[in-house]
Design an enzyme around this catalytic site. Structure first.
Site, PDB file in Angstrom:
ATOM      1  N   HIS A 221       0.794  -1.238   0.000  1.00 45.36           N
ATOM      2  CA  HIS A 221       0.000   0.000   0.000  1.00 45.36           C
ATOM      3  C   HIS A 221       0.817   1.275   0.000  1.00 45.36           C
ATOM      4  CE1 HIS A 221       0.539   1.373   4.204  1.00 45.36           C
ATOM      5  NE2 HIS A 221       0.736   0.106   4.449  1.00 45.36           N
TER       6      HIS A 221
HETATM    7  N1  UDP Z   1      -3.731  -5.716   8.588  1.00 49.33           N
HETATM    8  C1  UDP Z   1      -4.996  -6.242   8.772  1.00 49.33           C
HETATM    9  N2  UDP Z   1      -5.729  -6.617   7.688  1.00 49.33           N
HETATM   10  C2  UDP Z   1      -5.247  -6.519   6.423  1.00 49.33           C
HETATM   11  C3  UDP Z   1      -3.946  -5.992   6.228  1.00 49.33           C
HETATM   12  C4  UDP Z   1      -3.212  -5.603   7.333  1.00 49.33           C
HETATM   13  O1  UDP Z   1      -5.452  -6.358   9.910  1.00 49.33           O
HETATM   14  O2  UDP Z   1      -5.966  -6.873   5.493  1.00 49.33           O
HETATM   15  C5  UDP Z   1      -2.986  -5.244   9.788  1.00 49.33           C
HETATM   16  C6  UDP Z   1      -1.598  -5.779   9.957  1.00 49.33           C
HETATM   17  O3  UDP Z   1      -1.622  -6.968  10.686  1.00 49.33           O
HETATM   18  C7  UDP Z   1      -0.905  -4.659  10.716  1.00 49.33           C
HETATM   19  C8  UDP Z   1      -1.600  -3.429  10.233  1.00 49.33           C
HETATM   20  O4  UDP Z   1      -2.808  -3.834   9.634  1.00 49.33           O
HETATM   21  O5  UDP Z   1      -1.135  -4.753  12.103  1.00 49.33           O
HETATM   22  C9  UDP Z   1      -0.699  -2.724   9.253  1.00 49.33           C
HETATM   23  O6  UDP Z   1      -1.370  -1.711   8.658  1.00 49.33           O
HETATM   24  P1  UDP Z   1      -0.743  -0.910   7.444  1.00 49.33           P
HETATM   25  O7  UDP Z   1       0.070  -1.842   6.634  1.00 49.33           O
HETATM   26  O8  UDP Z   1      -1.891  -0.195   6.829  1.00 49.33           O
HETATM   27  O9  UDP Z   1       0.137   0.201   8.139  1.00 49.33           O
HETATM   28  P2  UDP Z   1       1.663   0.298   8.566  1.00 49.33           P
HETATM   29  O10 UDP Z   1       1.911  -0.744   9.603  1.00 49.33           O
HETATM   30  O11 UDP Z   1       2.487   0.141   7.343  1.00 49.33           O
HETATM   31  O12 UDP Z   1       1.781   1.662   9.153  1.00 49.33           O
END
Ligand code: UDP
Length: 384
Positions: A221
């Protein structure tokens, strides 16, 4: 609400004043996951201000319920705006909210626009500011998140750093050691609390038509992978080749990536993957635990795999979580290295699993929520 002007915060519950509260300011899915274990330590005094940076229901509303975080007491609805407008409008709304109802402390997490807005508003009112997940550094100045996290660390009164490396990053920037406490990361607790039991995991795999240890889970993403049509095509192409080689690739797709793939006409590549909508937290953890390999550009997933003991290919130019790279993850550019690294890790899945099984997570144990709460209480006692 118009997209060009800031609106007043919508306080959704008349009896939920922020006066004297521990105010949690957040705006995205990972902040819900990681702040819930802290907010649960303040059952009577926690209040939530949600900026709505993630305004898609699949990325926010279901996460409050699932992670056990109280529903927002104030909604700021700044999602869908430019970065500057999100920060500006959220800061303005919080400033007006805190002028009327003054929290005892403001808690923010990570590196989002909501994090920075919460920090600026707390600072403007002289309210003690707690930064959860302090001290991460990618040293990549092209990342807006890097700017957010550096600024918030320098504004915060209490910096809750997850790892010794995070503490060292803060000390290297001459931040006073008295403001820093090493707590571990609340994600460890979140994983232990929300990973479903084996029977639920088996049913989920059956519903999705994949077998334990025989599929790849992916999330993509970040702007560096999605904004440029050619780069996104390369990433999706690498994933499609992994799928063609007999490893079904399950892809719960972030709305940002879906929109970019549609715009770029990458439907043919997506057709070779098992694409779903974003899924709930417990189900995502279940899939990560059952996958042979995870390929992702997410920050939180880099931490979760260290608790689950699963291998990860991190598709990014840089990471602020080098701790994962020691044993659990490989950092690759969005190019052919994705497929090469994935093939190497898929060559002997049981051996990799055995190798990772005994390793402790570098992000600590399940104590982080309690340690952060204790440090917050001590900060408030010192201030009175
Ligand atoms: N996650 C989730 N469902 C999904 C994809 C990701 O629950 O379909 C969770 C994942 O386990 C993690 C979080 O969302 O805890 C990560 O979110 P994202 O990748 O949007 O943000 P980042 O961590 O990169 O800031």
């Amino acid at each position: 609400m118009s997209n060009t002007t800031c609106a007043s915060p919508q306080e959704s519950l008349a009896n939920s004043s922020f006066d004297g509260s521990i105010a949690f300011v957040l705006g995205t899915r990972p902040e819900i996951v990681k702040l819930a274990p802290v907010a649960s330590q303040f059952p009577d005094t926690a209040r939530v201000a949600y900026t709505g940076q993630h305004y898609d229901a699949a990325l926010s509303d279901i996460f409050f319920a699932e992670c056990g975080l109280r529903l927002p007491d104030a909604r700021l609805e700044v999602g869908g705006r430019s970065r500057g407008a999100q920060i500006g409008c959220a800061t303005d709304a919080l400033d007006r909210l805190f002028a009327r109802q003054r929290p005892a402390a403001v808690v923010v997490q990570g590196d989002t626009n909501a994090t920075l807005a919460g920090a600026l508003a707390a600072n403007a009112h002289g309210i003690p500011l707690v930064h959860v997940e302090a001290g991460l550094r990618s040293h990549d100045r092209a990342m807006p998140e890097e700017h957010n996290r550096v600024m918030v660390d320098h504004l915060a009164d209490l910096l809750c750093a997850a790892t010794p490396g995070n503490v060292a990053n803060l000390l290297a920037e001459n931040i006073d050691a008295a403001r820093i406490v090493q707590t571990g990361n609340t994600v460890v607790e979140a994983v232990h609390r929300h990973l479903p039991a084996p029977e639920r995991r088996t049913k989920l795999l059956a519903d999705l038509g994949v077998e334990s240890g025989r599929f790849v889970l992916t999330t993509v993403h970040r702007p560096e992978n999605t904004d440029d049509a050619a780069v996104l095509g390369t990433v999706l192409g690498e994933l499609a080749r992994i799928a063609d080689a007999g490893w079904p690739v399950l892809f719960p797709m972030h709305p940002r990536c879906r929109a970019a793939a549609t715009r770029a006409g990458h439907g043919g590549l997506l057709a070779r993957l098992l694409v779903t909508d974003p899924i709930g937290y417990g189900d995502f953890l279940a899939l990560a635990a059952e996958a042979a390999l995870i390929v992702s550009d997410s920050g939180g997933v880099q931490e979760e795999v260290t608790v689950l003991g699963r291998p990860l290919v991190v598709v990014r130019n840089s990471t602020e979580r080098p701790e994962s790279l020691a044993h659990f993850a490989a950092l690759v550019d969005p190019g052919p290295e994705i497929g090469r690294t994935a093939r190497a890790l898929l060559a002997d899945v049981p051996a990799i699993r055995r190798q990772l099984a005994g390793r402790p997570s570098p992000f600590g144990t399940s104590q982080a929520g309690a340690l952060i709460a204790a440090a917050t209480r001590a900060l408030l006692t010192d201030r009175t």
